[in-house]
Write a protein that holds these residues in place. Structure first.
Motif, PDB file in Angstrom:
ATOM      1  N   TRP A   1       2.595   1.460   1.472  1.00  0.00           N
ATOM      2  CA  TRP A   1       3.590   2.129   2.424  1.00  0.00           C
ATOM      3  C   TRP A   1       3.906   3.320   1.696  1.00  0.00           C
ATOM      4  O   TRP A   1       4.099   4.660   2.490  1.00  0.00           O
ATOM      5  CB  TRP A   1       4.656   1.618   2.675  1.00  0.00           C
ATOM      6  CG  TRP A   1       5.863   1.032   1.527  1.00  0.00           C
ATOM      7  CD1 TRP A   1       5.725   0.173   0.731  1.00  0.00           C
ATOM      8  CD2 TRP A   1       6.672   2.129   1.131  1.00  0.00           C
ATOM      9  NE1 TRP A   1       6.698   0.263  -0.326  1.00  0.00           N
ATOM     10  CE2 TRP A   1       7.267   1.329  -0.087  1.00  0.00           C
ATOM     11  CE3 TRP A   1       7.310   3.082   1.583  1.00  0.00           C
ATOM     12  CZ2 TRP A   1       8.302   1.902  -0.813  1.00  0.00           C
ATOM     13  CZ3 TRP A   1       8.267   3.670   0.769  1.00  0.00           C
ATOM     14  CH2 TRP A   1       8.957   3.054  -0.317  1.00  0.00           C
TER      15      TRP A   1
ATOM     16  N   GLU B   1      10.783  -2.793   3.144  1.00  0.00           N
ATOM     17  CA  GLU B   1      10.121  -1.459   3.152  1.00  0.00           C
ATOM     18  C   GLU B   1      10.265  -0.711   4.316  1.00  0.00           C
ATOM     19  O   GLU B   1      10.283   0.573   4.295  1.00  0.00           O
ATOM     20  CB  GLU B   1       8.650  -1.770   2.886  1.00  0.00           C
ATOM     21  CG  GLU B   1       8.356  -2.221   1.379  1.00  0.00           C
ATOM     22  CD  GLU B   1       8.604  -3.413   1.250  1.00  0.00           C
ATOM     23  OE1 GLU B   1       8.364  -4.231  -0.001  1.00  0.00           O
ATOM     24  OE2 GLU B   1       8.973  -4.248   2.053  1.00  0.00           O
ATOM     25  N   GLN B   2      10.144  -1.370   5.500  1.00  0.00           N
ATOM     26  CA  GLN B   2      10.696  -0.804   6.737  1.00  0.00           C
ATOM     27  C   GLN B   2      11.822   0.103   6.830  1.00  0.00           C
ATOM     28  O   GLN B   2      12.000   1.133   7.335  1.00  0.00           O
ATOM     29  CB  GLN B   2      10.481  -1.786   8.170  1.00  0.00           C
ATOM     30  CG  GLN B   2       9.061  -2.130   8.481  1.00  0.00           C
ATOM     31  CD  GLN B   2       8.912  -2.937   9.494  1.00  0.00           C
ATOM     32  OE1 GLN B   2      10.109  -2.659  10.551  1.00  0.00           O
ATOM     33  NE2 GLN B   2       8.075  -4.044   9.803  1.00  0.00           N
TER      34      GLN B   2
ATOM     35  N   VAL C   1       3.686  -0.104   7.905  1.00  0.00           N
ATOM     36  CA  VAL C   1       4.440  -0.170   6.931  1.00  0.00           C
ATOM     37  C   VAL C   1       3.737  -1.519   6.238  1.00  0.00           C
ATOM     38  O   VAL C   1       3.886  -2.641   6.608  1.00  0.00           O
ATOM     39  CB  VAL C   1       5.726  -0.186   6.867  1.00  0.00           C
ATOM     40  CG1 VAL C   1       6.436  -0.549   5.649  1.00  0.00           C
ATOM     41  CG2 VAL C   1       6.344   0.942   7.586  1.00  0.00           C
ATOM     42  N   ASP C   2       2.946  -1.169   5.139  1.00  0.00           N
ATOM     43  CA  ASP C   2       2.277  -2.272   4.341  1.00  0.00           C
ATOM     44  C   ASP C   2       2.541  -2.192   2.746  1.00  0.00           C
ATOM     45  O   ASP C   2       3.350  -1.409   2.187  1.00  0.00           O
ATOM     46  CB  ASP C   2       0.881  -2.584   4.716  1.00  0.00           C
ATOM     47  CG  ASP C   2       0.022  -1.263   4.733  1.00  0.00           C
ATOM     48  OD1 ASP C   2       0.534  -0.361   3.842  1.00  0.00           O
ATOM     49  OD2 ASP C   2      -0.928  -1.092   5.238  1.00  0.00           O
TER      50      ASP C   2
ATOM     51  N   ASP D   1       0.209   6.283  12.685  1.00  0.00           N
ATOM     52  CA  ASP D   1       0.330   6.424  11.085  1.00  0.00           C
ATOM     53  C   ASP D   1      -0.751   7.401  10.542  1.00  0.00           C
ATOM     54  O   ASP D   1      -1.017   8.270  11.327  1.00  0.00           O
ATOM     55  CB  ASP D   1      -0.090   4.955  10.690  1.00  0.00           C
ATOM     56  CG  ASP D   1      -1.452   4.317  11.208  1.00  0.00           C
ATOM     57  OD1 ASP D   1      -2.330   5.298  11.502  1.00  0.00           O
ATOM     58  OD2 ASP D   1      -1.565   3.053  11.421  1.00  0.00           O
TER      59      ASP D   1
ATOM     60  N   ARG E   1       1.027   6.002   2.353  1.00  0.00           N
ATOM     61  CA  ARG E   1       0.723   6.232   3.818  1.00  0.00           C
ATOM     62  C   ARG E   1       2.034   7.041   4.167  1.00  0.00           C
ATOM     63  O   ARG E   1       1.656   8.094   5.043  1.00  0.00           O
ATOM     64  CB  ARG E   1       0.856   4.976   4.524  1.00  0.00           C
ATOM     65  CG  ARG E   1      -0.288   4.061   3.933  1.00  0.00           C
ATOM     66  CD  ARG E   1      -0.189   2.819   4.916  1.00  0.00           C
ATOM     67  NE  ARG E   1      -1.071   3.223   6.143  1.00  0.00           N
ATOM     68  CZ  ARG E   1      -1.780   2.437   7.187  1.00  0.00           C
ATOM     69  NH1 ARG E   1      -1.299   1.298   7.296  1.00  0.00           N
ATOM     70  NH2 ARG E   1      -2.319   3.025   8.227  1.00  0.00           N
TER      71      ARG E   1
ATOM     72  N   VAL F   1      11.433   3.227   4.600  1.00  0.00           N
ATOM     73  CA  VAL F   1      10.654   4.297   5.337  1.00  0.00           C
ATOM     74  C   VAL F   1      11.322   4.808   6.701  1.00  0.00           C
ATOM     75  O   VAL F   1      11.190   6.073   6.790  1.00  0.00           O
ATOM     76  CB  VAL F   1       9.205   3.725   5.944  1.00  0.00           C
ATOM     77  CG1 VAL F   1       8.410   4.457   6.719  1.00  0.00           C
ATOM     78  CG2 VAL F   1       8.409   3.239   4.801  1.00  0.00           C
TER      79      VAL F   1
END
Length: 259
Positions: free
Chosen positions: A73, A109-110, A69-70, A41, A76, A113
């Motif tokens: 995200w 969200e994953q 992924v948080d 990351d 990041r 991304v």
């Protein structure tokens, strides 16, 4: 013997801070000539690049791992993208993908991304190194629109069924990454690989994780890829030398580099 390629190793992480140079020396002594290093990351890029700048046989990649992924995200992912746009040389987009084993809080969200990073790979003609855990239906859903594209890469740490392998191999530019799991006593991977041509696999360690037998439960390192190669040779009734040569050629196709 053709040198062994470790297509997935995290030798830049803190687990190796006390003896990193010795670990690299052992890898070289074991015949490992290429070490491909997927990023984790935005916090791990500098350590990875520092190592790769010191050792020319280390090949860095860039990506945002699904477990990173948080709620933050977007920023990041943007930080990782800034590295991708920098003058630094990266050899792939990875480690990216989906992981719904630990936590499904950011599953949506994953997906976003992962899709964004697939597009980076296509735009830049770079290979994609894909992590998937407890998420094959979701993975296939994201990948489906890209089935007929030039997307290529590695499905890292493959441990699925013969049916999973068949679906993954429909993506003709991809290899299956085989690591220490293949040596585990209760692993079904040896039987599954009988349905996978050796021309569609690459070797990896995922060190410091997934150490092969007889090192299982200990810190993994790239030198241990020899045990993976030996088991793969047994499965395909080939010599270790042939496995090293074929899997090295497979890796060269994916990463598009000179031997």
């Amino acid at each position: 013997m053709t040198g062994l390629f470790d297509t997935h190793t995290h030798l830049y992480t803190e687990e190796f801070d006390d003896d990193r140079e010795l670990v690299l020396a052992r890898a070289a002594e074991a015949g490992v000539t290429h070490l491909f290093m997927p990023n984790i990351d935005d916090t791990s890029v500098e350590a990875m690049l520092a190592l790769c700048h010191r050792h020319e046989r280390c090949y860095p990649m860039i990506g945002l791992h699904p477990t990173s992924v948080d709620a933050d995200w977007k920023s990041r992912l943007e930080s990782v993208k800034l590295w991708l746009d920098s003058p630094e040389k990266f050899y792939g987009i990875g480690e990216v993908g989906l992981d719904l084993y630990w936590d499904r809080t950011f599953a949506g969200e994953q997906l976003r991304v992962f899709d964004a990073q697939i597009q980076w790979a296509l735009e830049r003609n770079m290979p994609l190194v894909v992590h998937c855990r407890d998420a094959y239906p979701e993975l296939f859903g994201v990948l489906e629109p890209y089935r007929k594209t030039a997307l290529r890469g590695i499905f890292h740490s493959f441990t699925g069924t013969a049916e999973d392998a068949a679906r993954l191999m429909e993506y003709g530019g991809f290899m299956l990454g085989i690591n220490g799991v293949v040596t585990f006593k209760k692993s079904s991977l040896p039987e599954t690989l009988l349905h996978v041509p050796v021309g569609r696999i690459v070797l990896e360690t995922d060190s410091p994780y997934l150490a092969p037998v007889p090192y299982r439960g200990k810190r993994n390192e790239s030198a241990h890829i020899v045990k993976v190669a030996e088991k793969v040779a047994e499965i395909y009734s080939l010599s270790v030398e042939a496995v090293a040569r074929i899997t090295a050629e497979n890796a060269l196709k994916v990463f598009d580099i000179e031997a």
